[in-house]
Every structure is written in C-alpha cells, then in structure tokens.
Motif scaffolding. Structure first.
Motif, PDB file in Angstrom:
ATOM      1  N   PRO A   5       0.813  -1.226   0.000  1.00 55.56           N
ATOM      2  CA  PRO A   5       0.000   0.000   0.000  1.00 55.56           C
ATOM      3  C   PRO A   5       0.850   1.283   0.000  1.00 55.56           C
ATOM      4  CG  PRO A   5      -0.940  -1.583   1.510  1.00 55.56           C
ATOM      5  CD  PRO A   5       0.389  -2.146   1.051  1.00 55.56           C
ATOM      6  N   MET A   6       2.009   1.253   0.661  1.00 54.88           N
ATOM      7  CA  MET A   6       2.884   2.427   0.657  1.00 54.88           C
ATOM      8  C   MET A   6       3.398   2.683  -0.764  1.00 54.88           C
ATOM      9  SD  MET A   6       6.275   3.279   2.927  1.00 54.88           S
ATOM     10  CE  MET A   6       7.288   2.049   2.138  1.00 54.88           C
ATOM     11  N   PHE A   7       3.755   1.619  -1.461  1.00 61.94           N
ATOM     12  CA  PHE A   7       4.212   1.721  -2.851  1.00 61.94           C
ATOM     13  C   PHE A   7       3.114   2.306  -3.740  1.00 61.94           C
ATOM     14  CE2 PHE A   7       4.245  -0.499  -6.999  1.00 61.94           C
ATOM     15  CZ  PHE A   7       5.408   0.027  -7.520  1.00 61.94           C
ATOM     16  N   LEU A   8       1.861   1.961  -3.443  1.00 56.89           N
ATOM     17  CA  LEU A   8       0.722   2.410  -4.252  1.00 56.89           C
ATOM     18  C   LEU A   8       0.231   3.802  -3.870  1.00 56.89           C
ATOM     19  CD1 LEU A   8      -1.339  -0.903  -4.180  1.00 56.89           C
ATOM     20  CD2 LEU A   8       0.091  -0.052  -6.059  1.00 56.89           C
ATOM     21  N   TYR A  25      -4.337  -1.066 -11.025  1.00 51.44           N
ATOM     22  CA  TYR A  25      -2.884  -1.163 -11.200  1.00 51.44           C
ATOM     23  C   TYR A  25      -2.383  -2.538 -10.739  1.00 51.44           C
ATOM     24  CZ  TYR A  25       2.087  -0.189 -10.735  1.00 51.44           C
ATOM     25  OH  TYR A  25       3.455  -0.253 -10.846  1.00 51.44           O
ATOM     26  N   CYS A  26      -2.847  -2.986  -9.588  1.00 49.05           N
ATOM     27  CA  CYS A  26      -2.418  -4.287  -9.060  1.00 49.05           C
ATOM     28  C   CYS A  26      -2.803  -5.423  -9.999  1.00 49.05           C
ATOM     29  CB  CYS A  26      -3.029  -4.531  -7.684  1.00 49.05           C
ATOM     30  SG  CYS A  26      -2.280  -3.550  -6.379  1.00 49.05           S
ATOM     31  N   LYS A  27      -3.997  -5.351 -10.565  1.00 47.87           N
ATOM     32  CA  LYS A  27      -4.455  -6.416 -11.450  1.00 47.87           C
ATOM     33  C   LYS A  27      -3.763  -6.362 -12.803  1.00 47.87           C
ATOM     34  CE  LYS A  27      -8.659  -7.801 -11.504  1.00 47.87           C
ATOM     35  NZ  LYS A  27     -10.110  -7.842 -11.693  1.00 47.87           N
ATOM     36  N   SER A  28      -3.641  -5.172 -13.407  1.00 48.33           N
ATOM     37  CA  SER A  28      -3.112  -5.094 -14.767  1.00 48.33           C
ATOM     38  C   SER A  28      -1.591  -5.060 -14.826  1.00 48.33           C
ATOM     39  CB  SER A  28      -3.689  -3.880 -15.489  1.00 48.33           C
ATOM     40  OG  SER A  28      -3.276  -2.689 -14.862  1.00 48.33           O
ATOM     41  N   ILE A  29      -0.954  -4.295 -13.964  1.00 50.53           N
ATOM     42  CA  ILE A  29       0.502  -4.141 -14.024  1.00 50.53           C
ATOM     43  C   ILE A  29       1.208  -5.197 -13.184  1.00 50.53           C
ATOM     44  CG2 ILE A  29       2.441  -2.573 -13.621  1.00 50.53           C
ATOM     45  CD1 ILE A  29       0.487  -1.663 -15.865  1.00 50.53           C
ATOM     46  N   LEU A  30       0.745  -5.419 -11.970  1.00 51.21           N
ATOM     47  CA  LEU A  30       1.395  -6.384 -11.085  1.00 51.21           C
ATOM     48  C   LEU A  30       0.860  -7.806 -11.265  1.00 51.21           C
ATOM     49  CD1 LEU A  30       1.559  -4.279  -7.800  1.00 51.21           C
ATOM     50  CD2 LEU A  30       3.293  -4.491  -9.594  1.00 51.21           C
TER      51      LEU A  30
END
Length: 131
Positions: free
Chosen positions: A66-69, A81-86
C-alpha cells in the motif's frame, strides 16, 4: 505518534527523519530502475523473474505494497494497477491487497499527512503485523 506523546519538536524531528530517509531512498530506487531491473531482465527469464518478485512480495510487511501504491489516487485505480501491471489474481486482490490498502489509508496515511502538515497526529499507534 499520538498528540499526547509528542509536540512540535517531535514532529519536526520525525519530519527531518522522513526527509533524510527520502534522500537515501530516491537514489536507491533510481539505481534499482536504471541498473537492477535491466540486469534482472538480462539474466533471468520472465518466469524466473516472476518467481523472484513473488518471493519478495510474500516477505513484505502488510503496509509495504500500500505504501508503494500511495501515489495512485483512489482505491479503484490502485486495484486496477495491481491487477493489470502487477498481475495480482482477483482473489488475492480482494482478500489480501484491498484490506491492506484500506488499513493503510485508515492507519498510516493520517500519520504521514500530519507530519507533512507539521502537526502531531492523533491516530493511535499501529501494529506492524497482519492485515
């Protein structure tokens, strides 16, 4: 930091430490992007790299992703972002990542915002384990 525990001197000290930390981390992250990631891609297959990244993510504290996001605004944008990039699978996204993002927003962001504003925050101390 709770308001009753610290005053302006403690807030100023914490802010100085954050600025110092930022001065150390920014060059580190830049080097990671410019040197580390190209080396990773040069010496590891995508499957091997994914296994290494998965290991690092698994060993993180609950608040690190969460800090990164944090720069990404809004829960839906963070989830996308988590679903598509990560490439985080949907069940993991909703059972693990989303609760961690919400907890970070509730417990950590008010402290950071208080430090940025130069005031002691009244948010209670948080544990560094489990979501």
């Amino acid at each position: 930091m709770c308001a009753e525990e610290g005053g302006p001197a403690e807030v100023s000290d914490a802010l100085d430490k954050m600025v110092s930390y930022s001065g150390i981390m920014k060059p580190h992250l830049l080097e990671e992007e410019q040197v580390g990631l190209p080396l990773l891609h040069q010496h590891f297959t995508p499957k091997e790299a994914d296994a290494l990244v998965a290991k690092v993510v698994k060993e993180q504290e609950w608040w690190e992703l969460p800090m990164f996001l944090r720069p990404i605004k809004g829960l839906a944008a963070k989830q996308a972002y988590c679903k598509s990039i990560l490439a985080i699978p949907t069940p993991v996204m909703f059972l693990v990542i989303t609760p961690a993002i919400k907890r970070y927003s509730r417990e950590i962001e008010p402290i950071i915002n208080g430090l940025r504003a130069g005031v002691a925050d009244s948010t209670p101390s948080v544990a560094t384990t489990s979501v």
